[in-house]
Design a protein around this motif. Sequence first.
Motif, short mmCIF file in Angstrom:
data_model
loop_
_atom_site.label_atom_id
_atom_site.label_comp_id
_atom_site.label_asym_id
_atom_site.label_seq_id
_atom_site.Cartn_x
_atom_site.Cartn_y
_atom_site.Cartn_z
N GLY A 90 31.98 40.74 32.14
CA GLY A 90 31.47 39.38 32.14
C GLY A 90 31.66 38.73 33.51
N PRO A 91 31.23 37.50 33.68
CA PRO A 91 31.32 36.84 34.98
C PRO A 91 32.75 36.68 35.48
CG PRO A 91 30.50 35.32 33.30
CD PRO A 91 30.57 36.67 32.69
N VAL A 92 33.68 36.37 34.59
CA VAL A 92 35.08 36.20 35.03
C VAL A 92 35.64 37.53 35.51
CG1 VAL A 92 37.40 35.52 34.32
CG2 VAL A 92 35.43 34.25 33.48
N GLU A 93 35.35 38.61 34.78
CA GLU A 93 35.84 39.92 35.19
C GLU A 93 35.23 40.33 36.53
OE1 GLU A 93 38.02 43.27 35.41
OE2 GLU A 93 38.30 41.64 33.99
N LEU A 94 33.97 40.02 36.76
CA LEU A 94 33.35 40.31 38.06
C LEU A 94 34.06 39.54 39.18
CD1 LEU A 94 29.60 40.28 37.02
CD2 LEU A 94 30.97 42.27 37.66
N PHE A 95 34.43 38.29 38.90
CA PHE A 95 35.15 37.48 39.87
C PHE A 95 36.55 38.07 40.13
CE2 PHE A 95 37.76 33.68 40.97
CZ PHE A 95 37.17 33.42 42.20
N VAL A 96 37.21 38.53 39.08
CA VAL A 96 38.52 39.16 39.24
C VAL A 96 38.40 40.39 40.14
CG1 VAL A 96 40.35 40.43 38.02
CG2 VAL A 96 39.46 38.31 37.06
#
Length: 173
Positions: A90-96
């Motif tokens: 998801g977007p948060v995991e991509l940011f991480v």
Amino acid sequence: RRAAERAPEPEREPRSNPGPFWRFLADFRREHEELNTKQAVLAAHRRWKTMSLEEQRPYFRAWAAENADYFKTLRMYRASARGAPRPPPGPVELFVRAIREKFPQLKRSESRRLAERRWQEMGHEDRAHFMELAGALQDEYLVRVRAYEARRAAKQRLGEYGAVLDVSSGHWH
């Protein structure tokens, strides 16, 4: 996303059955209803440790009988999931992941905490890039899921005749 575009919910892996001690504990609690949970667990544990193998055998037999079914179900589940596409991040995991690339010296837990804190502080405009990227990955995933389901359905239909057509390559197996 609309419900029609969402990926299908994956089946959950079967859970193992409670072990012999937990079966004994259930019987013990029925016999000693006056004890609270903590007292019952401690007393049952003391009793279990003093029981002979012969006294424990019925609990092991019941557990083994149920586990035979569990392992069969687990093998079937894992065989059906073999080759299935994995859901995208998801977007948060991509940011991480972006934070981990930027700060490779941080431990995984530290980089995750930093990323989650920064994600909360970010505005919608800053998050847009990761949201778009996650959306594109989700679209690709849906295409892969449909192709996987088509291959699986073809194998099930044609498998009865001893030959299977691989939809992606066009070869018979």
